[in-house]
Every structure is written in C-alpha cells, then in structure tokens.
Design a protein around this motif. Sequence first.
Motif, mmCIF file in Angstrom:
data_model
loop_
_atom_site.group_PDB
_atom_site.id
_atom_site.type_symbol
_atom_site.label_atom_id
_atom_site.label_comp_id
_atom_site.label_asym_id
_atom_site.label_seq_id
_atom_site.Cartn_x
_atom_site.Cartn_y
_atom_site.Cartn_z
ATOM 1 N N SER A 167 0.807 -1.219 0.000
ATOM 2 C CA SER A 167 0.000 0.000 0.000
ATOM 3 C C SER A 167 0.843 1.274 0.000
ATOM 4 O O SER A 167 0.316 2.385 0.012
ATOM 5 N N GLY A 168 2.162 1.122 -0.009
ATOM 6 C CA GLY A 168 3.060 2.265 0.024
ATOM 7 C C GLY A 168 3.682 2.462 1.385
ATOM 8 O O GLY A 168 3.122 2.067 2.401
ATOM 9 N N GLY A 169 4.848 3.070 1.427
ATOM 10 C CA GLY A 169 5.553 3.275 2.688
ATOM 11 C C GLY A 169 6.476 2.110 3.001
ATOM 12 O O GLY A 169 6.476 1.070 2.331
ATOM 13 N N THR A 170 7.276 2.299 4.024
ATOM 14 C CA THR A 170 8.282 1.318 4.410
ATOM 15 C C THR A 170 7.824 0.509 5.608
ATOM 16 O O THR A 170 7.248 1.040 6.553
ATOM 17 N N ARG A 171 8.097 -0.785 5.570
ATOM 18 C CA ARG A 171 7.760 -1.663 6.689
ATOM 19 C C ARG A 171 8.872 -1.582 7.745
ATOM 20 O O ARG A 171 10.007 -1.988 7.501
ATOM 21 N N ARG A 172 8.520 -1.055 8.916
ATOM 22 C CA ARG A 172 9.485 -0.955 10.008
ATOM 23 C C ARG A 172 8.728 -0.640 11.295
ATOM 24 O O ARG A 172 7.537 -0.350 11.262
ATOM 25 N N TYR A 173 9.422 -0.700 12.415
ATOM 26 C CA TYR A 173 8.848 -0.434 13.734
ATOM 27 C C TYR A 173 7.552 -1.221 13.947
ATOM 28 O O TYR A 173 6.464 -0.691 14.004
ATOM 29 N N GLY A 174 7.748 -2.531 14.075
ATOM 30 C CA GLY A 174 6.632 -3.438 14.317
ATOM 31 C C GLY A 174 6.068 -4.055 13.073
ATOM 32 O O GLY A 174 5.215 -4.944 13.155
ATOM 33 N N ASP A 175 6.538 -3.637 11.901
ATOM 34 C CA ASP A 175 5.966 -4.110 10.646
ATOM 35 C C ASP A 175 7.055 -4.586 9.691
ATOM 36 O O ASP A 175 6.916 -4.485 8.481
ATOM 37 N N GLY A 176 8.148 -5.126 10.209
ATOM 38 C CA GLY A 176 9.200 -5.645 9.347
ATOM 39 C C GLY A 176 8.988 -7.111 9.036
ATOM 40 O O GLY A 176 7.990 -7.721 9.432
ATOM 41 N N LEU A 177 9.953 -7.702 8.334
ATOM 42 C CA LEU A 177 9.847 -9.112 7.972
ATOM 43 C C LEU A 177 9.881 -10.030 9.189
ATOM 44 O O LEU A 177 9.445 -11.179 9.113
ATOM 45 N N MET A 178 10.405 -9.535 10.315
ATOM 46 C CA MET A 178 10.504 -10.369 11.517
ATOM 47 C C MET A 178 9.270 -10.263 12.401
ATOM 48 O O MET A 178 9.273 -10.755 13.528
ATOM 49 N N ALA A 179 8.207 -9.632 11.917
ATOM 50 C CA ALA A 179 6.966 -9.546 12.691
ATOM 51 C C ALA A 179 6.464 -10.953 13.000
ATOM 52 O O ALA A 179 6.483 -11.836 12.150
ATOM 53 N N GLY A 180 6.031 -11.137 14.238
ATOM 54 C CA GLY A 180 5.605 -12.454 14.705
ATOM 55 C C GLY A 180 6.681 -13.187 15.480
ATOM 56 O O GLY A 180 6.404 -14.205 16.122
ATOM 57 N N THR A 181 7.910 -12.680 15.425
ATOM 58 C CA THR A 181 9.028 -13.257 16.172
ATOM 59 C C THR A 181 9.215 -12.486 17.469
ATOM 60 O O THR A 181 9.119 -11.261 17.495
ATOM 61 N N ARG A 182 9.483 -13.215 18.548
ATOM 62 C CA ARG A 182 9.767 -12.566 19.831
ATOM 63 C C ARG A 182 11.274 -12.380 19.985
ATOM 64 O O ARG A 182 12.061 -13.119 19.383
ATOM 65 N N ALA A 183 11.661 -11.401 20.797
ATOM 66 C CA ALA A 183 13.078 -11.134 21.008
ATOM 67 C C ALA A 183 13.315 -10.714 22.450
ATOM 68 O O ALA A 183 12.452 -10.091 23.076
ATOM 69 N N MET A 184 14.493 -11.060 22.959
ATOM 70 C CA MET A 184 14.846 -10.681 24.329
ATOM 71 C C MET A 184 16.357 -10.546 24.437
ATOM 72 O O MET A 184 17.102 -11.323 23.845
ATOM 73 N N ILE A 185 16.787 -9.554 25.201
ATOM 74 C CA ILE A 185 18.205 -9.358 25.493
ATOM 75 C C ILE A 185 18.522 -9.938 26.863
ATOM 76 O O ILE A 185 17.787 -9.735 27.825
ATOM 77 N N VAL A 186 19.624 -10.672 26.932
ATOM 78 C CA VAL A 186 20.187 -11.128 28.199
ATOM 79 C C VAL A 186 21.572 -10.495 28.293
ATOM 80 O O VAL A 186 22.429 -10.749 27.437
ATOM 81 N N THR A 187 21.789 -9.652 29.291
ATOM 82 C CA THR A 187 23.057 -8.935 29.357
ATOM 83 C C THR A 187 23.584 -8.870 30.783
ATOM 84 O O THR A 187 22.825 -8.924 31.754
ATOM 85 N N SER A 188 24.884 -8.773 30.890
ATOM 86 C CA SER A 188 25.545 -8.629 32.192
ATOM 87 C C SER A 188 26.292 -7.298 32.203
ATOM 88 O O SER A 188 26.627 -6.739 31.162
ATOM 89 N N MET A 189 26.540 -6.809 33.403
ATOM 90 C CA MET A 189 27.330 -5.580 33.542
ATOM 91 C C MET A 189 28.129 -5.645 34.836
ATOM 92 O O MET A 189 27.744 -6.323 35.790
ATOM 93 N N GLY A 190 29.246 -4.950 34.850
ATOM 94 C CA GLY A 190 30.081 -4.961 36.041
ATOM 95 C C GLY A 190 29.531 -4.100 37.158
ATOM 96 O O GLY A 190 29.778 -4.359 38.331
#
Length: 262
Positions: free
Chosen positions: A128-151
């Motif tokens: 329909s026009g416009g760019t797919r991004r911010y919730g509407d990319g090719l990875m929509a439907g995939t979950r993501a999580m960061i696991v990080t450590s810090m000193g």
Amino acid sequence: MNVLWVFAHPDDRSLNGSLRDAAMKALADAGHTVEQSDLYRMEWNPVVTGQDYAHDPAERMQVATASSTALRNGTLATEIVAEQEKLRRADAVVLQFPLWWFSMPAIMKGWVDRVFVEGFGYGIRRVSGGTRRYGDGLMAGTRAMIVTSMGGSEHTVSPRGINGSLDELLFPIQHGFLWYTGMSVLPPVLVPSADRIGPDEYEQAEKALHDRLDSLFTDDPIPFRHQHGGEYDEEFVLRPEYGAGDSGVRVHRRVAPVRGKL
C-alpha cells in the motif's frame, strides 16, 4: 517453538557462558528447538565488505544497493545466508552479551550489520506504500529478548542512576534494531555486578533467567508504538496528543500494552 540464541562472549567459561549453557538446556528440556550462533567460536567477521555481496571491487559500492542486489540475485556470502535462514526459522531470538561501553560487543554489532541487509532487515516496502518498520518488518511475529551482564550495580542503571536507565541504554538495540525489524521485544534480563558474583548469586541469576524463559512466549512485550498505528504524523513525529509534555526515547513506548496492537 524454535529459539535462536545469539551469543557474544570471548570465553565459554565465563558467567555468560555458564548462563547460556543452562538456558539452552532448560529450553531443550521444555521441548523447544534451540539453534545457536556463538559468534566468537564461529570467528564471525564483523566487518562489511564487498565480498559479502560478490561486488566488483572496480566499482564504487553503495552498501544498501549492493546488499539488496545480492539478496535478490542469491549472491550473498554463505555465512550471511546461513544466519538469515536461522532467523527465518526462529519463533524467538535471544541476544546475550556483556554490556561493554553501554552497548553490545563489536562482534555482535557486526552480526547485525552483515545479516540484516536491505530487503531483509530494512528498506522493505508495503504493498500500500511506505516502508515496513517499527513493528511491521519481515521479523513480525518473532519474539526477542536481550540477556546482558554488567560490572556495575543494578541501581546505577535505575531511572535516576548515573549510567542512565537500562531501558534507555538498550533503546538503540531494542527499538532501533529488534522492533524496527518487526520483532516483539520482551523486557531484558540483566545480571548486574557480574564480576563479583558468588555461587549463591549465580544460582539466583540462573533461576531468574529460567523463570523468564518459562514465559518467553507468554509475557507481554514492551509496548512500543507502531509506525503505522496512527500515533505518528506524516513526518514520523509523534502526534502532540500522545506522551503530552514528555520527550526523549520514552515517548515511543506506551504506558501499558494496548490489546490487539501488539
């Protein structure tokens, strides 16, 4: 479900390595299929070059165009294609890394740079026009999580901590990469004071990570605003009636999830 675990730490014997091993076992024991990209063990090259795209070195290289052309023509480097296939199979993606200089290690940033080429990670057009991004990319439907450590201690990344809040530190990754490509982003898992953890603290950290993995597919994601949800104007600036009186990165996150929007 299929989980891709992307890991960036130079020593498998580290705290991160131990947590990674325990987490992958817990996921497998729960019946999930787990794939891993252990970037240091893979000796992943973080540097974008013309060889990634079979680009003629005699010609000037415009990276976006060269990468999308290679994606379309099937001439991307084999290691990039392999990572893209892992991502296509994944129902969830976990990025695990130590927080170095307020961001991910260079090797993981280079994984993002090389794998998420134009036409796969960005530059994707809507019918329909416009760019797919911010919730509407090719990875929509995939979950993501960061696991990080810090000193540092956890209170140093609290909302008024000297290092800035954890949500704002991770905003470029969680919003600018994961959410940009369409993934639903879960709140991160932080292991603070990583250099001073003893056996009891490690046991607590492992349990906390297991608890989060148990709800990997049921927890509410961070309620970032959708680009095409009507909250941004035609210049992609948040309309004044949303987050009124506020500014900065936090305005791109709703106070609470909106049913049917995430």
